[in-house]
Write a protein that holds these residues in place. Structure first.
Motif, mmCIF file in Angstrom:
data_model
loop_
_atom_site.group_PDB
_atom_site.id
_atom_site.type_symbol
_atom_site.label_atom_id
_atom_site.label_comp_id
_atom_site.label_asym_id
_atom_site.label_seq_id
_atom_site.Cartn_x
_atom_site.Cartn_y
_atom_site.Cartn_z
ATOM 1 N N ALA A 258 0.927 -1.079 0.306
ATOM 2 C CA ALA A 258 0.201 -0.208 0.320
ATOM 3 C C ALA A 258 0.404 1.135 -0.036
ATOM 4 N N LEU A 259 0.785 1.949 -0.539
ATOM 5 C CA LEU A 259 1.009 3.775 -1.252
ATOM 6 C C LEU A 259 1.017 4.058 0.376
ATOM 7 N N PRO A 260 1.693 5.147 1.090
ATOM 8 C CA PRO A 260 1.310 5.817 2.282
ATOM 9 C C PRO A 260 0.352 6.859 1.854
ATOM 10 N N THR A 261 -0.586 7.208 2.606
ATOM 11 C CA THR A 261 -2.015 7.919 2.072
ATOM 12 C C THR A 261 -2.131 8.857 3.422
ATOM 13 N N LEU A 262 -2.790 9.688 2.908
ATOM 14 C CA LEU A 262 -3.358 10.870 4.215
ATOM 15 C C LEU A 262 -4.926 10.705 4.162
ATOM 16 N N PRO A 263 -5.534 10.248 4.881
ATOM 17 C CA PRO A 263 -7.044 9.802 4.736
ATOM 18 C C PRO A 263 -7.623 11.083 4.575
ATOM 19 N N ASP A 264 -7.147 12.284 4.773
ATOM 20 C CA ASP A 264 -7.831 13.568 4.725
ATOM 21 C C ASP A 264 -7.325 14.579 4.226
ATOM 22 N N ALA A 265 -6.340 13.833 3.329
ATOM 23 C CA ALA A 265 -5.652 15.476 2.468
ATOM 24 C C ALA A 265 -6.743 16.026 1.636
ATOM 25 N N MET A 266 -6.147 17.206 1.491
ATOM 26 C CA MET A 266 -6.865 17.982 0.395
ATOM 27 C C MET A 266 -5.736 19.098 -0.766
ATOM 28 N N SER A 267 -5.168 18.533 0.054
ATOM 29 C CA SER A 267 -4.055 19.220 -1.371
ATOM 30 C C SER A 267 -2.693 18.623 -1.033
ATOM 31 N N GLN A 268 -2.283 17.812 -2.935
ATOM 32 C CA GLN A 268 -0.934 17.200 -3.207
ATOM 33 C C GLN A 268 -0.410 17.702 -4.172
ATOM 34 N N MET A 269 0.390 17.559 -4.838
ATOM 35 C CA MET A 269 1.955 17.990 -5.132
ATOM 36 C C MET A 269 2.405 17.020 -5.220
ATOM 37 N N ALA A 270 3.150 17.035 -6.998
ATOM 38 C CA ALA A 270 4.185 15.987 -6.933
ATOM 39 C C ALA A 270 5.158 16.423 -8.522
ATOM 40 N N VAL A 271 6.511 16.362 -7.344
ATOM 41 C CA VAL A 271 7.401 17.542 -8.483
ATOM 42 C C VAL A 271 8.675 16.175 -9.086
ATOM 43 N N PRO A 272 8.699 16.338 -10.376
ATOM 44 C CA PRO A 272 9.973 15.030 -10.572
ATOM 45 C C PRO A 272 11.482 15.332 -10.384
ATOM 46 N N LEU A 273 11.975 14.077 -9.466
ATOM 47 C CA LEU A 273 13.860 14.320 -9.990
ATOM 48 C C LEU A 273 14.050 13.900 -10.690
ATOM 49 N N MET A 274 15.115 15.025 -11.371
ATOM 50 C CA MET A 274 15.547 15.399 -12.427
ATOM 51 C C MET A 274 17.066 15.618 -12.366
ATOM 52 N N ALA A 275 18.042 14.569 -13.073
ATOM 53 C CA ALA A 275 19.188 15.191 -13.110
ATOM 54 C C ALA A 275 20.129 14.954 -14.144
ATOM 55 N N LEU A 291 -5.635 24.410 -0.311
ATOM 56 C CA LEU A 291 -4.973 25.323 -0.872
ATOM 57 C C LEU A 291 -3.816 25.661 0.016
ATOM 58 N N ALA A 292 -3.132 25.185 0.208
ATOM 59 C CA ALA A 292 -1.602 24.175 0.968
ATOM 60 C C ALA A 292 -0.881 24.886 0.064
ATOM 61 N N PHE A 293 -0.621 24.736 -1.084
ATOM 62 C CA PHE A 293 0.916 24.688 -1.885
ATOM 63 C C PHE A 293 0.351 25.863 -3.144
ATOM 64 N N SER A 294 1.332 27.157 -3.448
ATOM 65 C CA SER A 294 0.602 28.179 -3.974
ATOM 66 C C SER A 294 1.924 27.891 -5.268
ATOM 67 N N ALA A 295 1.955 28.778 -5.728
ATOM 68 C CA ALA A 295 3.240 29.194 -7.213
ATOM 69 C C ALA A 295 4.078 28.616 -6.643
ATOM 70 N N THR A 296 4.553 29.697 -5.551
ATOM 71 C CA THR A 296 6.192 29.976 -4.844
ATOM 72 C C THR A 296 6.732 28.733 -4.321
ATOM 73 N N HIS A 297 5.352 28.149 -3.564
ATOM 74 C CA HIS A 297 5.163 26.926 -2.987
ATOM 75 C C HIS A 297 6.040 25.410 -4.035
ATOM 76 N N GLU A 298 5.379 25.368 -4.798
ATOM 77 C CA GLU A 298 6.444 24.505 -6.252
ATOM 78 C C GLU A 298 7.005 24.885 -6.892
ATOM 79 N N THR A 299 7.912 26.461 -6.921
ATOM 80 C CA THR A 299 8.975 27.172 -7.034
ATOM 81 C C THR A 299 10.016 25.788 -5.951
ATOM 82 N N ALA A 300 9.907 25.765 -4.748
ATOM 83 C CA ALA A 300 10.157 25.686 -4.231
ATOM 84 C C ALA A 300 10.736 24.308 -3.465
ATOM 85 N N MET A 301 9.859 24.099 -4.158
ATOM 86 C CA MET A 301 9.737 22.336 -4.189
ATOM 87 C C MET A 301 11.064 22.085 -5.408
ATOM 88 N N GLU A 302 10.044 22.242 -6.332
ATOM 89 C CA GLU A 302 11.549 21.845 -7.941
ATOM 90 C C GLU A 302 12.600 22.113 -7.526
#
Length: 443
Positions: A258-275, A291-302
């Motif tokens: 089973a993939l770990p999951t947060l049953p009551d998750a409201m926001s999700q984001m996936a970012v590729p690991l590239m090299a 609304l946990a993830f803003s465009a700024t958070h996405e940039t930081a996660m990248e």
């Protein structure tokens, strides 16, 4: 004066927007939009999937009116638009297409809602709609990333000397951003699968859990090699719903973890690991906050993901240089209870005392080391000799061996099995067995 960048939460696809257009003869038409995208300070784009009438109208009369609704407080804004262009390819088109595919996959409609084109509009004016009622607020947005703290987290990733250190530092960096639930998955471009290696913030690590390329947010981030996020999970099927609740007993029957999951998750984001343009895996975070993830958070996660991907590639490149410890006389096999190990070659799954352990390349690695332990009395192995073993059928390059060994080690620890793997230095691992293993192989 209202700026487009002030309306970030209107572009999350949480509350549908409305576009009004008129035909050449003046007949009005309105359509609900699933996706409105902020392009820059003066332009927005809309997805063009099923809106033949809207598309025909803007070709005849390029003026349009757009109603946006804030997902955070319900405030409404009207935008006066002029159609500028249509695109069916390019980075912006791919970005909108990936988001649509992710949303579709989450509601069980993967492959159905394919994007045909996007229409880009110039924004001439923005006005707030006066409300006679008090607006309800969802809550304050997640704080913007602390650049100094993020910089320290990035340095910590690059300072690590092994794969485990890199991945743990990446999870630490996610916590710096305020995201406590995070998963790192290893990419296998040959099998088109992603495998969970490490996680944080869940009851079970889920080491060994697999997701297919193009499946949900994680799979789409892998195949597109671009970040994907959803900020309101209330209307979509949760990632991994098909296997959530899987127990260790079920694993013995299905060989599915089973993939770990947060049953009551409201926001999700996936970012590729590239090299160097190569996919190494995916970094996934989720939150109970809407609304946990803003465009700024996405940039930081990248930034975190790219640093992690590069550091992993460096660890893999340096690990083969590790030298084995001084060789001694082969030790006697320990006495004690007999441990039954079965290796099924058809999927390389390994069962230990009838409990499912792992499959795939990690299963072949475990079987290889157990055979050497039983036949030669060896317990220590180097990456160099593992890579040279023809029976393992490892890829010639970019085999992610260090990460696969870490996955195997984490999985054995999580199942509390009498067979363990420990890190014994750069490019070295040691097999530790509490008993006498007996290995059998089936087709």
């Amino acid at each position: 004066m209202i700026q487009l960048r002030d309306l970030d939460d209107c572009f999350e696809g949480v509350i549908p927007s409305i576009i009004g257009t008129t035909a050449a003869d003046g007949t009005p038409n309105i359509s609900y939009l699933s996706h409105v995208v902020l392009v820059d300070d003066t332009h927005v784009a809309i997805s063009n999937q099923f809106f033949a009438k809207t598309a025909a109208n803007i070709r005849a009369n390029p003026q349009a009116s757009l109603l946006l609704v804030s997902a955070r407080h319900g405030g409404q804004f009207t935008l006066d638009l002029t159609w500028a262009s249509s695109r069916d390819e390019g980075p912006l088109f791919e970005r909108v297409s990936n988001q649509l595919r992710a949303s579709s996959a989450q509601v069980g409609m993967a492959g159905i809602m394919r994007l045909k084109a996007i229409d880009i509009f110039r924004v001439n004016a923005i006005a707030a709609v006066t409300s006679t009622v008090e607006l309800a607020r969802t809550g304050p947005p997640s704080p913007a990333p602390d650049l100094a703290a993020l910089g320290r987290a990035m340095k910590a990733i690059s300072a690590q000397h092994d794969t485990e250190g890199v991945l743990c530092a990446a999870l630490d960096a996610c916590e710096v951003l305020g995201f406590s639930q995070a998963i790192v998955l290893l990419g296998d471009n040959t099998r088109r699968l992603l495998t969970t290696v490490v996680s944080r913030g869940y009851e079970r690590s889920g080491a060994g859990a697999e997701i297919a390329f193009d499946d949900g947010l994680i799979g789409i981030a892998a195949v597109s090699e671009h970040p994907v996020r959803i900020n309101d999970m209330s209307r979509v099927r949760r990632l991994g719903a098909a296997i959530e609740g899987t127990s260790p007993a079920d694993e013995n029957r299905t060989r599915s973890i089973a993939l770990p999951t947060l049953p009551d998750a409201m926001s999700q984001m996936a970012v590729p690991l590239m090299a160097q343009g190569t996919l190494r895996g995916v970094l996934f975070v989720e939150s109970r906050q809407r609304l946990a993830f803003s465009a700024t958070h996405e940039t930081a996660m990248e930034m975190i993901a790219h640093q992690c991907g590069t550091a992993l590639a460096l660890c893999e490149a340096l690990a083969p240089d590790g030298q084995p410890a001084m060789s001694c006389r082969a030790p006697e096999l320990p006495r004690g209870r007999v441990i039954q190990v079965t290796h099924h070659r058809f999927d390389d799954s390994v069962f230990i005392d009838n409990a499912y352990a792992i499959k795939g390349v990690a299963g072949r690695l475990l079987s290889f080391m157990l055979r050497a332990y039983i036949e030669e009395g060896r317990s220590e192995f180097t990456n160099r000799e593992i890579r040279l073993a023809d029976s393992l059928r490892l890829p010639e390059i970019k085999d992610n061996l260090e990460t696969r060994l870490l996955l195997l080690r984490r999985r054995l620890d999580e199942r509390n099995l009498p067979v363990r793997l420990i890190h014994a230095g750069r490019g070295q691992v040691r097999l530790v067995i509490d008993g006498t293993p007996v290995l059998s192989t089936s087709g």
